[in-house]
Design an enzyme around this catalytic site. Structure first.
Site, PDB file in Angstrom:
ATOM      1  N   ASP A 215      -5.328  -7.120   5.680  1.00 21.46           N
ATOM      2  CA  ASP A 215      -6.608  -6.389   5.696  1.00 21.46           C
ATOM      3  C   ASP A 215      -7.577  -7.468   5.006  1.00 21.46           C
ATOM      4  O   ASP A 215      -8.601  -7.543   5.577  1.00 21.46           O
ATOM      5  CB  ASP A 215      -6.024  -5.573   4.288  1.00 21.46           C
ATOM      6  CG  ASP A 215      -7.267  -4.586   3.758  1.00 21.46           C
ATOM      7  OD1 ASP A 215      -8.208  -4.444   4.458  1.00 21.46           O
ATOM      8  OD2 ASP A 215      -6.948  -3.928   2.883  1.00 21.46           O
TER       9      ASP A 215
ATOM     10  N   ASP B 181      -2.549 -18.570   2.248  1.00 28.50           N
ATOM     11  CA  ASP B 181      -3.558 -19.113   1.526  1.00 28.50           C
ATOM     12  C   ASP B 181      -4.222 -20.303   2.436  1.00 28.50           C
ATOM     13  O   ASP B 181      -5.618 -20.242   2.696  1.00 28.50           O
ATOM     14  CB  ASP B 181      -3.068 -19.840   0.216  1.00 28.50           C
ATOM     15  CG  ASP B 181      -1.736 -20.381   0.275  1.00 28.50           C
ATOM     16  OD1 ASP B 181      -1.057 -20.452   1.435  1.00 28.50           O
ATOM     17  OD2 ASP B 181      -1.146 -20.716  -0.655  1.00 28.50           O
TER      18      ASP B 181
ATOM     19  N   ASP C 275     -10.913  -8.827   7.672  1.00 28.48           N
ATOM     20  CA  ASP C 275     -12.436  -8.646   6.976  1.00 28.48           C
ATOM     21  C   ASP C 275     -12.939  -9.886   7.049  1.00 28.48           C
ATOM     22  O   ASP C 275     -14.325 -10.042   7.378  1.00 28.48           O
ATOM     23  CB  ASP C 275     -12.398  -8.002   5.750  1.00 28.48           C
ATOM     24  CG  ASP C 275     -12.627  -6.539   5.938  1.00 28.48           C
ATOM     25  OD1 ASP C 275     -12.448  -5.820   7.113  1.00 28.48           O
ATOM     26  OD2 ASP C 275     -13.430  -5.962   5.049  1.00 28.48           O
TER      27      ASP C 275
ATOM     28  N   LYS D 249       3.915 -15.696   2.994  1.00 30.79           N
ATOM     29  CA  LYS D 249       3.912 -16.313   1.790  1.00 30.79           C
ATOM     30  C   LYS D 249       5.371 -16.626   1.562  1.00 30.79           C
ATOM     31  O   LYS D 249       5.824 -16.450   0.472  1.00 30.79           O
ATOM     32  CB  LYS D 249       3.075 -15.619   0.799  1.00 30.79           C
ATOM     33  CG  LYS D 249       2.644 -16.325  -0.544  1.00 30.79           C
ATOM     34  CD  LYS D 249       1.858 -17.279  -0.493  1.00 30.79           C
ATOM     35  CE  LYS D 249       1.510 -18.002  -1.747  1.00 30.79           C
ATOM     36  NZ  LYS D 249       0.881 -19.331  -1.521  1.00 30.79           N
TER      37      LYS D 249
ATOM     38  N   TYR E  64       0.694  -1.322   0.108  1.00 31.19           N
ATOM     39  CA  TYR E  64       0.017   0.003  -0.012  1.00 31.19           C
ATOM     40  C   TYR E  64       0.828   1.262  -0.200  1.00 31.19           C
ATOM     41  O   TYR E  64       0.346   2.352  -0.388  1.00 31.19           O
ATOM     42  CB  TYR E  64      -1.082   0.017   1.305  1.00 31.19           C
ATOM     43  CG  TYR E  64      -2.015  -1.005   1.329  1.00 31.19           C
ATOM     44  CD1 TYR E  64      -1.935  -2.155   0.184  1.00 31.19           C
ATOM     45  CD2 TYR E  64      -3.180  -0.962   1.898  1.00 31.19           C
ATOM     46  CE1 TYR E  64      -2.840  -2.833   0.334  1.00 31.19           C
ATOM     47  CE2 TYR E  64      -4.000  -2.117   2.121  1.00 31.19           C
ATOM     48  CZ  TYR E  64      -3.797  -3.161   1.196  1.00 31.19           C
ATOM     49  OH  TYR E  64      -4.806  -3.892   1.051  1.00 31.19           O
TER      50      TYR E  64
END
Ligand SMILES: NC(=O)c1ccc[n+]([C@@H]2O[C@H](COP(=O)([O-])OP(=O)(O)OC[C@H]3O[C@@H](n4cnc5c(N)ncnc54)[C@H](O)[C@@H]3O)[C@@H](O)[C@H]2O)c1
Length: 366
Positions: free
Chosen positions: A248, A224, A252, A192, A142
């Site tokens: 992020d 994942d 959620d 990852k 970001y």
């Protein structure tokens, strides 16, 4: 009497309605537990754009810099949605994060039994789940540069950059271990590492910091499979720490365990510490809900729960935080219900329920 200063940024839509309830609850807790809060109200987001053309006016930033903590409602709404506008409400959030170095976003996810029907998960899967997700907030994709589109020799391409310094990883991981020590002592670091170089450094740092926190059990997990396991085995997790983008998405997703995004609180902690705690910005996870703004039907519980985190983490008022959290739990279990939870009660009914409970236990034992 102890005095705390809080920058009060109600923002747009339902922000002012839910923040007002949180402010009254904190004041009631202050009366019961012996502290005062000086609320410094400032404009942010759409309201600030209307007033000054800027989503984060300099006076608001200055007030946030000098406060012990920041309480924010929400920003945005259809009035300010024009993508070509020079200023956008959300600019204020990114600017506050980077200006105040709010590097750690904390989202607690709790499966209240009273909300079992609101969650898509079966009760036997979700019951007992109590997770703290810690997301790195100022690095990664970001913020990394270069970012953007380019065209060379007729070939169009686009680039985003995932960059972390060792120090940025270390400070969030250190905080994750400290938080795990104060909970059940289990930390899951999500990355990852089978593909990304940034994740391999992340793992290395986690293992180094782990050596200083022998009481915490650490596991490394790939993002994942964690996306699957967090919904199939949510009770496995205690504290989860991860980088910006993964956090992020996972945070959620984890709202499905709680049953409603509308109940979720958050804290964004900064680098500045005081004797009371760490400078932090506290806000509900939900947005400004423009469709219900001004109707007196918004659910204030996520904002009140965020204010409880503020009392604990930035103001050093742990007893008052416990009391506010108990009042929120009682409201979820046994209180008036706003429409988002399937009820027909208004914001004021929830406020009245909370205010009647805050400090009540003290009177009984006094
Ligand atoms: N941190 C923030 O300030 C933040 C976060 C998310 C969205 N937003 C902004 O908010 C605006 C609306 O976004 P959205 O509709 O995608 O998300 P939203 O969270 O505002 O609303 C989603 C749905 O949940 C309901 N809802 C949300 N909070 C509620 C509450 N406390 N009580 C009862 N119902 C509630 C809304 O009525 C709506 O139906 C947009 O401008 C968006 O950019 C801001």
């Amino acid at each position: 009497m102890r005095t705390h200063s809080v920058a009060y940024l109600p923002g747009d839509g339902i922000g002012p309605e839910v923040c007002d309830v949180a402010r009254r609850c904190v004041n009631a807790a202050g009366a019961a537990f012996g502290f005062n809060v000086r609320w410094d109200e400032q404009s942010v987001g759409g309201r600030a754009i209307d007033e000054s053309g800027r989503a984060l006016p300099p006076a608001t930033l200055e007030a946030c810099r000098s406060a012990d903590a920041i309480l924010l409602g929400a920003v945005g709404g259809p009035r300010w949605d024009d993508p070509t506008a020079a200023a956008r409400p959300e600019d204020a959030l990114l600017a506050l994060r980077s200006e105040l170095e709010l590097f750690a976003n904390l989202r607690p996810v709790t499966a209240h039994p009273a909300l079992a029907a609101a969650s898509p998960l079966r009760p036997e899967v979700r019951d007992g789940a109590d997770i703290l997700i810690l997301r790195e907030l100022t690095g990664g994709l970001y913020f990394g540069r270069p970012q953007g589109r380019e065209e060379h020799d007729g070939v169009e391409s686009v680039v985003d950059t995932l960059r972390y310094t060792r120090a940025e990883i270390e400070r969030i991981v250190e905080l994750a271990f400290e938080l795990a020590e104060g909970r059940r002592g289990h930390l899951t670091s999500v990355d990852k590492a089978n593909v990304l170089a940034s994740s391999r450094l992340w793992r290395e740092v986690v293992n180094e910091v782990a050596a200083r926190h022998a009481s915490v059990t650490v596991e490394h997990a790939l993002v994942d499979s964690t996306a699957y396991l967090i919904l199939t085995q949510p009770t496995h997790y205690d504290v989860i720490v991860t980088e910006n983008l993964f956090g992020d998405i996972l945070s959620d997703e984890a709202a499905a365990i709680a049953g409603s995004l509308g109940l979720m609180a958050s804290a964004s902690l900064g680098t500045r510490t005081t004797a009371k705690g760490r400078l932090g910005m506290y806000e509900p996870v939900h947005g400004s809900a423009p469709g219900i703004a001004g109707k007196g039907v918004a659910n204030p519980l996520a904002t009140v729960a965020s204010a409880a985190m503020m009392l604990r983490l930035s103001l050093g008022e742990a007893d008052a935080a416990d009391d506010l959290e108990s009042a929120v739990t009682a409201a979820i279990e046994d209180g008036p219900r706003t429409a988002d939870l399937g009820g027909s009660d208004g914001t004021e009914a929830v406020a009245g329920f909370l205010l009647a409970r805050i400090g009540a236990g003290l009177e009984v034992t006094a």
